[in-house]
Design a protein around this motif. Sequence first.
Motif, PDB file in Angstrom:
ATOM      1  N   PHE A 140       0.678  -1.204   0.026  1.00  0.00           N
ATOM      2  CA  PHE A 140       0.041  -0.030  -0.061  1.00  0.00           C
ATOM      3  C   PHE A 140       1.022   1.123  -0.085  1.00  0.00           C
ATOM      4  O   PHE A 140       0.583   2.126  -0.642  1.00  0.00           O
ATOM      5  CB  PHE A 140      -0.890   0.074   1.218  1.00  0.00           C
ATOM      6  CG  PHE A 140      -1.976   1.039   1.069  1.00  0.00           C
ATOM      7  CD1 PHE A 140      -2.970   0.713   0.188  1.00  0.00           C
ATOM      8  CD2 PHE A 140      -1.896   2.295   2.058  1.00  0.00           C
ATOM      9  CE1 PHE A 140      -4.147   1.848   0.058  1.00  0.00           C
ATOM     10  CE2 PHE A 140      -3.124   3.264   1.714  1.00  0.00           C
ATOM     11  CZ  PHE A 140      -4.013   2.990   0.866  1.00  0.00           C
ATOM     12  N   LEU A 143       1.995   1.779  -3.350  1.00  0.00           N
ATOM     13  CA  LEU A 143       0.904   2.361  -4.338  1.00  0.00           C
ATOM     14  C   LEU A 143       0.732   3.959  -4.153  1.00  0.00           C
ATOM     15  O   LEU A 143       0.783   4.685  -4.995  1.00  0.00           O
ATOM     16  CB  LEU A 143      -0.250   1.606  -3.932  1.00  0.00           C
ATOM     17  CG  LEU A 143      -1.477   1.556  -5.213  1.00  0.00           C
ATOM     18  CD1 LEU A 143      -0.736   0.740  -6.230  1.00  0.00           C
ATOM     19  CD2 LEU A 143      -2.582   0.645  -4.571  1.00  0.00           C
ATOM     20  N   VAL A 144       0.884   4.309  -2.990  1.00  0.00           N
ATOM     21  CA  VAL A 144       0.243   5.737  -2.530  1.00  0.00           C
ATOM     22  C   VAL A 144       1.706   6.578  -2.309  1.00  0.00           C
ATOM     23  O   VAL A 144       1.378   7.658  -2.650  1.00  0.00           O
ATOM     24  CB  VAL A 144      -0.810   5.749  -1.669  1.00  0.00           C
ATOM     25  CG1 VAL A 144      -1.820   4.971  -1.713  1.00  0.00           C
ATOM     26  CG2 VAL A 144      -0.251   5.316  -0.201  1.00  0.00           C
ATOM     27  N   PRO A 148       4.066   7.311  -6.963  1.00  0.00           N
ATOM     28  CA  PRO A 148       4.043   8.689  -7.234  1.00  0.00           C
ATOM     29  C   PRO A 148       5.381   9.365  -7.374  1.00  0.00           C
ATOM     30  O   PRO A 148       5.508  10.113  -8.224  1.00  0.00           O
ATOM     31  CB  PRO A 148       3.000   9.256  -6.360  1.00  0.00           C
ATOM     32  CG  PRO A 148       2.107   8.076  -6.002  1.00  0.00           C
ATOM     33  CD  PRO A 148       2.964   7.148  -5.890  1.00  0.00           C
ATOM     34  N   SER A 157       4.450   8.899 -16.541  1.00  0.00           N
ATOM     35  CA  SER A 157       3.117   9.147 -16.188  1.00  0.00           C
ATOM     36  C   SER A 157       2.456   8.374 -15.029  1.00  0.00           C
ATOM     37  O   SER A 157       1.677   8.852 -14.265  1.00  0.00           O
ATOM     38  CB  SER A 157       2.205   8.782 -17.407  1.00  0.00           C
ATOM     39  OG  SER A 157       1.915   7.564 -17.617  1.00  0.00           O
ATOM     40  N   ASN A 158       2.964   7.313 -14.495  1.00  0.00           N
ATOM     41  CA  ASN A 158       2.563   6.627 -13.521  1.00  0.00           C
ATOM     42  C   ASN A 158       4.005   5.895 -13.041  1.00  0.00           C
ATOM     43  O   ASN A 158       5.025   5.363 -13.726  1.00  0.00           O
ATOM     44  CB  ASN A 158       1.655   5.499 -13.660  1.00  0.00           C
ATOM     45  CG  ASN A 158       2.147   4.367 -14.409  1.00  0.00           C
ATOM     46  OD1 ASN A 158       2.533   3.347 -14.030  1.00  0.00           O
ATOM     47  ND2 ASN A 158       2.046   4.299 -15.796  1.00  0.00           N
ATOM     48  N   LEU A 160       4.107   2.747 -11.277  1.00  0.00           N
ATOM     49  CA  LEU A 160       4.059   1.255 -11.092  1.00  0.00           C
ATOM     50  C   LEU A 160       5.055   0.588 -11.930  1.00  0.00           C
ATOM     51  O   LEU A 160       4.695  -0.044 -13.218  1.00  0.00           O
ATOM     52  CB  LEU A 160       2.406   0.858 -11.309  1.00  0.00           C
ATOM     53  CG  LEU A 160       1.708   1.551 -10.354  1.00  0.00           C
ATOM     54  CD1 LEU A 160       0.323   1.160 -10.791  1.00  0.00           C
ATOM     55  CD2 LEU A 160       1.707   1.117  -8.856  1.00  0.00           C
ATOM     56  N   LEU A 238       2.937  -7.402  -6.291  1.00  0.00           N
ATOM     57  CA  LEU A 238       1.681  -7.391  -6.930  1.00  0.00           C
ATOM     58  C   LEU A 238       1.084  -5.967  -6.772  1.00  0.00           C
ATOM     59  O   LEU A 238       0.606  -5.533  -7.799  1.00  0.00           O
ATOM     60  CB  LEU A 238       0.751  -8.436  -6.043  1.00  0.00           C
ATOM     61  CG  LEU A 238      -0.550  -8.798  -6.680  1.00  0.00           C
ATOM     62  CD1 LEU A 238      -0.358  -9.825  -8.192  1.00  0.00           C
ATOM     63  CD2 LEU A 238      -1.352  -9.536  -5.482  1.00  0.00           C
ATOM     64  N   MET A 239       1.120  -5.342  -5.885  1.00  0.00           N
ATOM     65  CA  MET A 239       0.599  -4.103  -5.624  1.00  0.00           C
ATOM     66  C   MET A 239       1.487  -2.755  -6.501  1.00  0.00           C
ATOM     67  O   MET A 239       1.030  -2.042  -6.754  1.00  0.00           O
ATOM     68  CB  MET A 239       0.317  -3.825  -4.424  1.00  0.00           C
ATOM     69  CG  MET A 239      -0.774  -4.401  -3.662  1.00  0.00           C
ATOM     70  SD  MET A 239      -0.893  -4.787  -1.955  1.00  0.00           S
ATOM     71  CE  MET A 239      -1.772  -3.000  -1.696  1.00  0.00           C
ATOM     72  N   GLY A 242       2.334  -3.167 -11.190  1.00  0.00           N
ATOM     73  CA  GLY A 242       1.563  -2.793 -12.121  1.00  0.00           C
ATOM     74  C   GLY A 242       1.110  -4.118 -12.953  1.00  0.00           C
ATOM     75  O   GLY A 242       0.170  -4.199 -13.786  1.00  0.00           O
TER      76      GLY A 242
ATOM     77  N   LYS B 181      -1.806  -2.585 -17.103  1.00  0.00           N
ATOM     78  CA  LYS B 181      -1.441  -2.534 -15.757  1.00  0.00           C
ATOM     79  C   LYS B 181      -2.446  -3.497 -15.119  1.00  0.00           C
ATOM     80  O   LYS B 181      -3.688  -2.850 -15.009  1.00  0.00           O
ATOM     81  CB  LYS B 181      -0.996  -1.437 -15.141  1.00  0.00           C
ATOM     82  CG  LYS B 181       0.437  -1.011 -15.488  1.00  0.00           C
ATOM     83  CD  LYS B 181       0.704   0.436 -15.026  1.00  0.00           C
ATOM     84  CE  LYS B 181      -0.068   1.658 -15.735  1.00  0.00           C
ATOM     85  NZ  LYS B 181       0.562   1.694 -17.189  1.00  0.00           N
ATOM     86  N   ASP B 196      -2.330   9.396 -12.245  1.00  0.00           N
ATOM     87  CA  ASP B 196      -1.587   9.473 -13.484  1.00  0.00           C
ATOM     88  C   ASP B 196      -2.352   9.902 -14.867  1.00  0.00           C
ATOM     89  O   ASP B 196      -3.363   9.454 -15.104  1.00  0.00           O
ATOM     90  CB  ASP B 196      -1.664   7.600 -13.832  1.00  0.00           C
ATOM     91  CG  ASP B 196      -1.113   7.368 -15.171  1.00  0.00           C
ATOM     92  OD1 ASP B 196      -0.513   8.293 -15.906  1.00  0.00           O
ATOM     93  OD2 ASP B 196      -0.849   6.152 -15.211  1.00  0.00           O
TER      94      ASP B 196
END
Lengths: 318, 299
Positions: A140, A143-144, A148, A157-158, A160, A238-239, A242, B181, B196
Amino acid sequence: MAKKDLSKKSLELGKCRNRQYWREWFVLKGLTLSGLFAIVIVAFILGFLIKMGMPAILEIGLSDFLLGKRWMPSSPEPGYGALPQMLGTIVVAVGALIIALPWGVSTALYLSEIANSKVRNVVKPMLEVLASIPSVVFGFIALVVVAPAVANIFGLSNGLTALTGAIMLGVMTLPTITSVSEDALKAVPSDYRDAALALGADEWETMTKVTLPAAKSGIIASVMLGFGRAVGETMTVLMATGNAIRMPLKEHFGIILPDYLSSVRTLTATIAIEGSDVPWGSLHYHSLFVLGALLFIMTFIINLIADMVLNKGIEGGN
Amino acid sequence: MLKKILGYGMVLSFFALVAVGCGGSQDGYIEVRGSDTMVNLGQHWAEEYMEKNPQTTISVTGGGSGTGIAAIQDDNVDIAQSSRDITDSEMENAASNNVEINEFVVGQDGLAVVVHPDNPVKELTVKELKDIFTGKVTDWEELGWEDGGEISVYSRQSNSGTYVYFWENILDQEDWANDTKYMSGSSAIYEGISSDKAGIGYFGVGYVDSGVNAVNVGLSSEGPFVTPLESSNIDDGSYPIARPMYFYVNGTPEGELLEYLKWVLSSEGEKVLGDTGFYALTQEYIDVNNQTFNELGIE
């Protein structure tokens, strides 16, 4: 050799020779047996994985499975190529080690050679707490927070990506690498240090040229354990990564290098995602066992290589 | 001594828990499992119902529609929540286990296609969605956002009913884009897309929040492009990717289970449905349910 010693000892003991002999015989055999039992379990697991995976291998073909790049088991024209996932697993785990190894070994060096007992008593338990945080929490955070941040730093852009996964796994393997390395460093006899200092080496030289090389085999063992953890970790990866099924490679200046800035899928992630609802007994079901066997064989080979390095190191040391 | 007392205490409390658990099952213990899209909804239903009927205990867990349907095939749960139809092979498998599966439609979900709020693309056709998610269109420029860059595609994982629905109805069972993804839940997709700018994904309309923008979807480029956020668009069928949500039960529901099912389909259940962000049944689905009830001989 052990037997000889036992019988010799027993002879000296004279009267109670038989009792003593048999008691030690039982202990010896018992220990051997429990050792063998562990081997039997490992062999059983590997045998089971291979047996369950066999139908898939027979139908798909080993080379198609290992070298194929398309993994789409539920498609009307299913594809069962595991190469992107195998490479993904290696890329993420190696990345984790690149992050955790210098960090972990220097922490270990600090804890065993420099820190006073007060500092050590605080830092060491903290590291152990790090080891006990559930992996879903790491996931988690990835992810957060981490993803970022990675996206910001590299202008993606992301976030992951394989890098995010490697960072998280690096943090997660840190306690393993640090504590095993620290034990190895502590086990280096203080004579070595004293001798080096007496010969005029300063503390830094003693640490880097004497203590660290002397603890080399233990440090390699810590890396081995860390790598095993990184390869087998599931939830966080997994989290964080991506899970896109693509080759984690990119060409830079004509050289093919691992691509850390895009999404990857590891073997464990596929088993976790698809294992829960795969129709029992289907080709897809059996193919997941092949992935399990691949994971097993990969860690086995890594351990074997590390073992060889370890033995070589010991011989060289002597 | 203290340790001993603590130990006995723990053992006793464990037995007490087990005893309470057993007691519950006699009075009515209903186990619900399945769709992650519906897990919030299921929990709200259960809480509301348990408040009014304290003798009933309802446990709701997610795991994906496939997980729920797999469990009902083996008669491991009382209700499987699913956001997709049960397949023929799953029905056959259940039949071979002597499980007779009955289907009830309990609500409707508009499947929202979501992008980052900064994304100027507000309308997409079903064909464009297919091209995006199969990787034929890879740059936002092709869709009218000049400096949008490479499209970053998010999907649910394959054990999700939403995934299966989307794959069958939007992708026509073609392969997903290489860079897709796969996220472990609707909230993970939400987290991903809200940070994103180039992201696009899909989830049940109940998860749409201020961090993402649900695009209007049209069947063809002439439109009309409709939003899933207006319930009338789902009810009259003008939103192209709405889907029914199901309860699957084993055999003819009776006793507590039947009471619960009736309550879920009542106006009280419908209110929870609306509060959670889903849509009420159209007359067509109400008729289907009534027909099922008739066939099973339930008033």
